[in-house]
Design a protein around this motif. Structure first.
Motif, PDB file in Angstrom:
ATOM      1  N   ARG A 101       0.852  -1.189   0.000  1.00 29.05           N
ATOM      2  CA  ARG A 101       0.000   0.000   0.000  1.00 29.05           C
ATOM      3  C   ARG A 101       0.885   1.235   0.000  1.00 29.05           C
ATOM      4  O   ARG A 101       2.060   1.189   0.389  1.00 29.05           O
ATOM      5  CB  ARG A 101      -0.948   0.017   1.206  1.00 29.05           C
ATOM      6  CG  ARG A 101      -0.278   0.040   2.575  1.00 29.05           C
ATOM      7  CD  ARG A 101      -1.312   0.025   3.676  1.00 29.05           C
ATOM      8  NE  ARG A 101      -0.714  -0.005   5.007  1.00 29.05           N
ATOM      9  CZ  ARG A 101      -1.407   0.038   6.140  1.00 29.05           C
ATOM     10  NH1 ARG A 101      -2.735   0.132   6.112  1.00 29.05           N
ATOM     11  NH2 ARG A 101      -0.795   0.002   7.313  1.00 29.05           N
ATOM     12  N   VAL A 120      -8.246  -5.677  -3.352  1.00 30.33           N
ATOM     13  CA  VAL A 120      -8.134  -4.366  -2.719  1.00 30.33           C
ATOM     14  C   VAL A 120      -8.875  -4.413  -1.383  1.00 30.33           C
ATOM     15  O   VAL A 120     -10.090  -4.639  -1.351  1.00 30.33           O
ATOM     16  CB  VAL A 120      -8.721  -3.246  -3.608  1.00 30.33           C
ATOM     17  CG1 VAL A 120      -8.544  -1.887  -2.940  1.00 30.33           C
ATOM     18  CG2 VAL A 120      -8.071  -3.258  -4.980  1.00 30.33           C
ATOM     19  N   SER A 121      -8.128  -4.256  -0.300  1.00 29.77           N
ATOM     20  CA  SER A 121      -8.709  -4.280   1.052  1.00 29.77           C
ATOM     21  C   SER A 121      -9.607  -5.496   1.252  1.00 29.77           C
ATOM     22  O   SER A 121     -10.728  -5.394   1.765  1.00 29.77           O
ATOM     23  CB  SER A 121      -9.480  -2.984   1.315  1.00 29.77           C
ATOM     24  OG  SER A 121      -8.598  -1.878   1.297  1.00 29.77           O
ATOM     25  N   GLY A 122      -9.122  -6.661   0.813  1.00 27.73           N
ATOM     26  CA  GLY A 122      -9.826  -7.904   1.052  1.00 27.73           C
ATOM     27  C   GLY A 122     -10.882  -8.279   0.035  1.00 27.73           C
ATOM     28  O   GLY A 122     -11.518  -9.326   0.156  1.00 27.73           O
ATOM     29  N   THR A 135      -7.840   1.888  -6.718  1.00 29.97           N
ATOM     30  CA  THR A 135      -7.069   1.564  -5.519  1.00 29.97           C
ATOM     31  C   THR A 135      -6.779   2.868  -4.777  1.00 29.97           C
ATOM     32  O   THR A 135      -5.747   3.503  -4.996  1.00 29.97           O
ATOM     33  CB  THR A 135      -5.737   0.868  -5.870  1.00 29.97           C
ATOM     34  OG1 THR A 135      -5.989  -0.237  -6.731  1.00 29.97           O
ATOM     35  CG2 THR A 135      -5.046   0.368  -4.609  1.00 29.97           C
ATOM     36  N   TRP A 138      -3.508   4.241   0.468  1.00 28.23           N
ATOM     37  CA  TRP A 138      -3.323   3.486   1.703  1.00 28.23           C
ATOM     38  C   TRP A 138      -4.253   2.272   1.805  1.00 28.23           C
ATOM     39  O   TRP A 138      -4.496   1.751   2.891  1.00 28.23           O
ATOM     40  CB  TRP A 138      -3.462   4.392   2.934  1.00 28.23           C
ATOM     41  CG  TRP A 138      -2.569   3.955   4.056  1.00 28.23           C
ATOM     42  CD1 TRP A 138      -2.936   3.629   5.332  1.00 28.23           C
ATOM     43  CD2 TRP A 138      -1.138   3.784   4.018  1.00 28.23           C
ATOM     44  NE1 TRP A 138      -1.844   3.271   6.071  1.00 28.23           N
ATOM     45  CE2 TRP A 138      -0.717   3.360   5.285  1.00 28.23           C
ATOM     46  CE3 TRP A 138      -0.175   3.955   3.021  1.00 28.23           C
ATOM     47  CZ2 TRP A 138       0.611   3.089   5.597  1.00 28.23           C
ATOM     48  CZ3 TRP A 138       1.152   3.693   3.333  1.00 28.23           C
ATOM     49  CH2 TRP A 138       1.525   3.273   4.603  1.00 28.23           C
ATOM     50  N   HIS A 139      -4.753   1.781   0.685  1.00 28.05           N
ATOM     51  CA  HIS A 139      -5.503   0.530   0.639  1.00 28.05           C
ATOM     52  C   HIS A 139      -4.553  -0.587   0.201  1.00 28.05           C
ATOM     53  O   HIS A 139      -3.847  -0.451  -0.799  1.00 28.05           O
ATOM     54  CB  HIS A 139      -6.672   0.626  -0.345  1.00 28.05           C
ATOM     55  CG  HIS A 139      -7.842   1.402   0.155  1.00 28.05           C
ATOM     56  ND1 HIS A 139      -7.729   2.664   0.683  1.00 28.05           N
ATOM     57  CD2 HIS A 139      -9.162   1.086   0.203  1.00 28.05           C
ATOM     58  CE1 HIS A 139      -8.936   3.110   1.027  1.00 28.05           C
ATOM     59  NE2 HIS A 139      -9.816   2.166   0.752  1.00 28.05           N
ATOM     60  N   TRP A 140      -4.555  -1.700   0.940  1.00 25.81           N
ATOM     61  CA  TRP A 140      -3.748  -2.845   0.526  1.00 25.81           C
ATOM     62  C   TRP A 140      -4.233  -3.347  -0.829  1.00 25.81           C
ATOM     63  O   TRP A 140      -5.440  -3.416  -1.088  1.00 25.81           O
ATOM     64  CB  TRP A 140      -3.874  -3.986   1.533  1.00 25.81           C
ATOM     65  CG  TRP A 140      -3.278  -3.726   2.884  1.00 25.81           C
ATOM     66  CD1 TRP A 140      -3.949  -3.580   4.069  1.00 25.81           C
ATOM     67  CD2 TRP A 140      -1.885  -3.601   3.196  1.00 25.81           C
ATOM     68  NE1 TRP A 140      -3.072  -3.365   5.087  1.00 25.81           N
ATOM     69  CE2 TRP A 140      -1.789  -3.381   4.599  1.00 25.81           C
ATOM     70  CE3 TRP A 140      -0.711  -3.652   2.440  1.00 25.81           C
ATOM     71  CZ2 TRP A 140      -0.574  -3.212   5.249  1.00 25.81           C
ATOM     72  CZ3 TRP A 140       0.507  -3.492   3.087  1.00 25.81           C
ATOM     73  CH2 TRP A 140       0.569  -3.272   4.470  1.00 25.81           C
ATOM     74  N   HIS A 141      -3.282  -3.732  -1.698  1.00 28.96           N
ATOM     75  CA  HIS A 141      -3.661  -4.293  -2.994  1.00 28.96           C
ATOM     76  C   HIS A 141      -2.576  -5.220  -3.512  1.00 28.96           C
ATOM     77  O   HIS A 141      -1.391  -5.014  -3.273  1.00 28.96           O
ATOM     78  CB  HIS A 141      -3.964  -3.191  -4.016  1.00 28.96           C
ATOM     79  CG  HIS A 141      -2.857  -2.202  -4.212  1.00 28.96           C
ATOM     80  ND1 HIS A 141      -2.545  -1.219  -3.290  1.00 28.96           N
ATOM     81  CD2 HIS A 141      -1.982  -2.019  -5.240  1.00 28.96           C
ATOM     82  CE1 HIS A 141      -1.548  -0.491  -3.724  1.00 28.96           C
ATOM     83  NE2 HIS A 141      -1.165  -0.957  -4.912  1.00 28.96           N
ATOM     84  N   HIS A 173       3.023  -5.588   2.528  1.00 32.74           N
ATOM     85  CA  HIS A 173       2.188  -6.428   3.388  1.00 32.74           C
ATOM     86  C   HIS A 173       3.044  -7.560   3.970  1.00 32.74           C
ATOM     87  O   HIS A 173       4.042  -7.970   3.362  1.00 32.74           O
ATOM     88  CB  HIS A 173       1.032  -7.007   2.570  1.00 32.74           C
ATOM     89  CG  HIS A 173      -0.123  -7.490   3.387  1.00 32.74           C
ATOM     90  ND1 HIS A 173      -0.106  -8.699   4.044  1.00 32.74           N
ATOM     91  CD2 HIS A 173      -1.342  -6.941   3.644  1.00 32.74           C
ATOM     92  CE1 HIS A 173      -1.268  -8.872   4.672  1.00 32.74           C
ATOM     93  NE2 HIS A 173      -2.038  -7.816   4.444  1.00 32.74           N
ATOM     94  N   GLN A 178      -3.159 -10.840   0.223  1.00 33.33           N
ATOM     95  CA  GLN A 178      -4.097 -10.612   1.315  1.00 33.33           C
ATOM     96  C   GLN A 178      -5.067 -11.784   1.438  1.00 33.33           C
ATOM     97  O   GLN A 178      -5.314 -12.515   0.481  1.00 33.33           O
ATOM     98  CB  GLN A 178      -4.947  -9.376   1.034  1.00 33.33           C
ATOM     99  CG  GLN A 178      -4.235  -8.101   0.752  1.00 33.33           C
ATOM    100  CD  GLN A 178      -5.222  -7.059   0.272  1.00 33.33           C
ATOM    101  OE1 GLN A 178      -6.161  -6.678   0.962  1.00 33.33           O
ATOM    102  NE2 GLN A 178      -5.012  -6.588  -0.961  1.00 33.33           N
TER     103      GLN A 178
END
Length: 343
Positions: A101, A120-122, A135, A138-141, A173, A178
């Motif tokens: 992120r 993206v964010s799960g 995306t 600060w969103h996990w991807h 991550h 994820q």
């Protein structure tokens, strides 16, 4: 003082002090300077290089295999147009791109291939040509390709703007991928129904909650309205991807649009203070930017810098041209600096 004027300038410079009268013209130009230049990147010419590096460089070595499209006038910032970046990314079947992120907002517009998804964010969001996947910052991807053949897309980010403000953060991550925590494509399924938004969701973000604006919906919109709409004299039948909560741009720093130029379209000339990057979804034509003719074909990418005069021309007498574009207009408007002019 017993120093000469020249010595005074030197002594002030040594103390990191300047004199405004010597720099007034540079700091307050009569109109915006032209650092970014009109430019076109030939997708057909770049595609063999993408395939070469996909073969020569593993995903583990590169993390992301991306060709950066750097404007000749913005090399120091690695920017494509002021405040914005474009790149072409490739992923091969069976590959997993490391989850991470960053502060910068990002999206991907799918160019070719099938069978890949981004998480993206799960939420797993599946990719198809013409889809716009968001995306937000600060969103996990991460990305995974479970299909056949190469998958390529246009990466769009606002990192040149974020970096210029010294506000960029980046984090890997702890896992390569994820864990999926919501049903696939949930955000699109909930929000893609026109103005009918889920009333039970309390969080209303400046970023659009939609993970994927699918091409099938974009195409349906064009089919429904394009033959009967007059459209813009400058940009043809142009539609904006919007945040369903606000009705505004999909992200606070980036505006994304798609436009249809009918056969023989010749737009009026205009200029505005939003730097713009355009990708040719289909068709052929020319965009005249400050007198430079940028002749484009399918999948090419080109730029219209801030305050550059542009005019779109669809050279075909029988085929539509469709252009996807994104710009820094939301930032420029938020600062009260947007200006446009028909020529």
């Amino acid at each position: 003082m017993t120093v000469t004027t020249g010595e005074a300038y030197e002594q002030l410079a040594a103390q990191s002090v300047g004199t405004l009268w010597r720099h007034l013209g540079d700091l307050f130009p009569a109109e915006p300077p032209r650092r970014a230049v009109p430019f076109r990147w030939d997708y057909r010419g770049l595609r063999p290089y993408m395939l070469h590096f996909a073969d020569a460089l593993s995903i583990e070595e590169a993390q992301r295999r991306v060709l950066m499209l750097i404007n000749p006038g913005l090399r120091q910032e690695s920017a494509t147009v002021t405040g914005l970046y474009a790149g072409i990314q490739i992923i091969l079947p069976g590959e997993q791109a490391q989850a991470h992120r960053h502060s910068a907002n990002a999206f991907r517009f799918i160019i070719e291939g099938s069978g890949a998804y981004t998480t993206v964010s799960g939420e797993r969001v599946h990719m198809h040509p013409g889809d716009l996947l968001l995306t937000p910052g600060w969103h996990w991807h991460d990305h995974y390709h479970e299909g056949e053949g190469p998958m390529m897309w246009l990466d769009g980010l606002d990192f040149p703007l974020v970096n210029s403000l010294d506000t960029q953060f980046f984090e890997l991550h702890s896992e390569t991928a994820q864990k999926v925590s919501v049903p696939d494509g949930l955000s699109s399924a909930q929000f893609i129904h026109g103005r009918l938004n889920p009333a039970w969701i309390a969080e209303r973000s400046a970023n659009s909650p939609i993970g994927n604006y699918p091409w099938v919906e974009t195409s349906r919109a064009f089919e429904a309205i394009a033959d009967n709409a007059d459209g813009s004299d400058v940009d043809g039948v142009v539609l904006e991807y919007t945040n369903p909560w606000t009705g505004g741009p999909v992200m606070p720093t980036v505006s994304c649009r798609i436009q249809r130029l009918v056969p023989g379209f010749r737009g009026e000339a205009r200029r505005h203070t939003a730097g713009t990057i355009l990708h040719v979804v289909r068709g052929e034509g020319t965009t005249i930017v400050d007198g430079h003719e940028l002749t484009w074909g399918e999948k090419d990418i080109f730029v219209v810098p801030s305050w550059a005069t542009y005019q779109h021309v669809n050279s075909s007498k029988s085929q539509d041209a469709v252009l996807f574009s994104y710009s820094n207009e939301p930032v420029v408007r938020a600062l009260g600096l947007y200006r446009e002019e028909l020529l």
